[in-house]
Write a protein that holds these residues in place. Structure first.
Motif, PDB file in Angstrom:
ATOM      1  N   GLU A  41       0.825  -1.218   0.000  1.00 18.98           N
ATOM      2  CA  GLU A  41       0.000   0.000   0.000  1.00 18.98           C
ATOM      3  C   GLU A  41       0.853   1.261   0.000  1.00 18.98           C
ATOM      4  O   GLU A  41       0.489   2.277  -0.594  1.00 18.98           O
ATOM      5  CB  GLU A  41      -0.853  -0.002   1.270  1.00 18.98           C
ATOM      6  N   PHE A  42       1.991   1.197   0.649  1.00 16.66           N
ATOM      7  CA  PHE A  42       2.776   2.382   0.965  1.00 16.66           C
ATOM      8  C   PHE A  42       3.899   2.621  -0.029  1.00 16.66           C
ATOM      9  O   PHE A  42       4.730   3.495   0.170  1.00 16.66           O
ATOM     10  CB  PHE A  42       3.308   2.250   2.388  1.00 16.66           C
ATOM     11  N   THR A  43       3.950   1.808  -1.084  1.00 14.76           N
ATOM     12  CA  THR A  43       4.944   1.965  -2.140  1.00 14.76           C
ATOM     13  C   THR A  43       4.224   2.204  -3.456  1.00 14.76           C
ATOM     14  O   THR A  43       3.174   1.631  -3.716  1.00 14.76           O
ATOM     15  CB  THR A  43       5.804   0.690  -2.275  1.00 14.76           C
ATOM     16  N   ASP A  44       4.797   3.060  -4.298  1.00 18.60           N
ATOM     17  CA  ASP A  44       4.250   3.260  -5.644  1.00 18.60           C
ATOM     18  C   ASP A  44       4.915   2.258  -6.576  1.00 18.60           C
ATOM     19  O   ASP A  44       6.100   2.388  -6.911  1.00 18.60           O
ATOM     20  CB  ASP A  44       4.507   4.688  -6.121  1.00 18.60           C
ATOM     21  N   ILE A  45       4.155   1.249  -6.983  1.00 21.49           N
ATOM     22  CA  ILE A  45       4.645   0.209  -7.877  1.00 21.49           C
ATOM     23  C   ILE A  45       3.652   0.084  -9.038  1.00 21.49           C
ATOM     24  O   ILE A  45       2.441  -0.006  -8.809  1.00 21.49           O
ATOM     25  CB  ILE A  45       4.777  -1.137  -7.155  1.00 21.49           C
TER      26      ILE A  45
END
Length: 496
Positions: A407-411
């Motif tokens: 959720e906390f990473t832009d992938i």
């Protein structure tokens, strides 16, 4: 008659959009594991855990996303290649440095620097001499807060963000750094040793070439006699956080030491040092903590900041993104010795790296086990929030619905994350730091039921969205808070 892939995705996205906007009523929250309605609700929750990809306005439904991804992936890959070629003795043998697009972050944020804020690349060494690369962010001169219209005048509080493990990279977290900077913070993101653009091996001998003795006795907290190798160890993230704090607070009069660096290889001091508020914080919530710095970490970075906040007197607040770890916390990350000291916001996920049905929700989100009786509502409280509450230190636990560890990473495109979990996380982080670093009494907003957030939609535009709290919080695991004299151990009534 076969449907095309595009039609199937459209239908799936429409159903997820309907679920995302529907209110979770008590009737929906009451079914038991033996009821078919319980399984049906769980199936919808699993589908919503891919909302960042196919949800309304998500990666597959925003026509600006794919062109921006191609453009930004190409530009950043070339930039990183040229940087590596120029530093042949500082090899970064990492996914973030060699896999195109891995370190691109959210391509819809292209153009932020110079329009909504400013950023600069930096490089500094950790205590083992490995070169760490990062970025510092600040408000644009003369800018106004995009939410309140208030003119942003420095100096500003500081924030250091430590990434997650398993080859996380700093630009996966620029969403939070940019959101904070444009609201009046100076922010540092960086890659720990062995991840992103940072060097893989240490420079212990003072020579220009990297070297360590793999047969040496490991130091305390290390897994080998080669400091920082392998990258997947808690020590890397603890050391990285402490050294990043040292670089962040450096000035021309007190430059960062940069051990093991040759002339010109590293940045001598924080280029935005003038903007960081160094005045004594007389209103701090924690006696003895007089600087206005918060540390934020994700995954193993969250475990690291949970540890560092207990011992580093520079830290005034902490935000842990899956998961805050208290003393002796059970779970995949070692919480032994962590002492709750500063106000802590914990944002924690329902799922780990993969999404699984309700009857495998035992253990933790990262190490699931069978749970035939259904999820334990207390699961996310037990890792850290309960310890902070027992210690009488202000704390808050937020569990976004359908959220994953990613959720906390832009992938881009392939890995699960909910549609609005990142938005909700940013809003709570902004409010938490406003309360404990800027000392603005936003308690009513922090505990409110509705929030406004600005999302990047591409082509240099940011669009407002309204976030309704209760439908966006987990109906499996309790969210909770203990803030000043106000406390609620089960915000949405899931059974804690």
């Amino acid at each position: 008659m076969r449907r095309s892939l595009g039609t199937a995705l459209t239908v799936l996205a429409a159903s997820c959009a309907l679920a995302a906007t529907a209110l979770v009523t008590p009737a929906q929250a009451d079914p038991q594991p033996s009821d078919p309605a319980y399984t049906a609700r769980d199936v919808q929750n699993i589908a919503d855990a891919y909302g960042r990809i196919h949800g309304p306005g998500g990666q597959l439904r925003n026509p600006a996303y794919l062109p921006a991804l191609v453009e930004q992936s190409t530009a950043r890959s070339v930039e990183q290649l040229l940087t590596q070629v120029a530093s042949p003795t500082r090899l970064a043998l990492t996914a973030g440095n060699v896999v195109p697009g891995w370190n691109v972050g959210n391509p819809l944020r292209a153009g932020w620097s110079g329009t909504r804020g400013l950023s600069r690349d930096v490089a500094f060494t950790n205590q083992y001499g490995a070169l760490l690369r990062g970025t510092v962010y600040r408000p644009r001169p003369g800018a106004r807060d995009p939410y309140t219209g208030r003119v942003l005048t420095g100096p500003f509080p500081g924030v250091v963000i430590t990434e997650g493990s398993v080859q996380g990279s700093e630009r996966m977290y620029e969403w939070l750094a940019q959101d904070l900077a444009e609201r009046g913070y100076v922010v540092l993101t960086y890659d720990v040793q062995g991840q992103g653009r940072s060097e893989t091996l240490p420079h212990e001998t003072g020579d220009v070439l990297p070297f360590c003795d793999p047969f040496a006795e490991p130091a305390d907290g290390e897994q080998s006699g080669c400091p920082g190798v392998p990258f997947q160890q808690l020590s890397n993230f603890v050391v990285g956080t402490r050294n990043a704090l040292g670089f962040f607070t450096s000035t021309p009069e007190r430059p960062y030491a940069n051990p093991g660096a040759a002339a010109g290889e590293a940045t001598a001091y924080n280029p935005y040092w003038r903007l960081f508020d160094r005045s004594p914080d007389r209103q701090t919530a924690t006696p003895g903590r007089t600087t206005r710095i918060a540390i934020i970490g994700h995954s193993m970075g969250a475990a690291a900041v949970s540890k560092v906040q207990g011992t580093d007197r520079r830290v005034a607040a902490v935000v842990a993104l899956d998961k805050l770890t208290g003393p002796g916390a059970d779970g995949p990350l070692d919480g032994s010795g962590n002492k709750p000291v500063v106000p802590a916001l914990a944002v924690q996920a329902e799922y780990g790296f993969t999404v699984s049905p309700w009857f495998t929700s035992g253990g933790s989100s990262l190490n699931p086990e069978p749970s035939p009786d259904g999820p334990d509502p207390m699961r996310e409280r037990a890792t850290g929030f309960d310890a902070w509450e027992r210690a009488g230190v202000d704390s808050m636990l937020v569990v976004p619905r359908a959220s994953t560890h990613l959720e906390f990473t832009d992938i881009p495109l392939v890995l699960p994350a909910s549609r609005y979990g990142q938005d909700l996380t940013s809003v709570y982080t902004q409010l938490w730091l406003d309360r404990y670093l800027k000392h603005r009494d936003h308690t009513s907003a922090l505990l409110g039921r509705q929030f406004r957030y600005l999302e990047p939609v591409g082509n240099g535009r940011w669009s407002p969205v309204t976030l309704e709290r209760d439908p966006l919080l987990s109906f499996y695991y309790c969210s909770a808070y203990a803030v000043g004299s106000r406390a609620d151990g089960d915000v949405t009534g899931v059974g804690c």
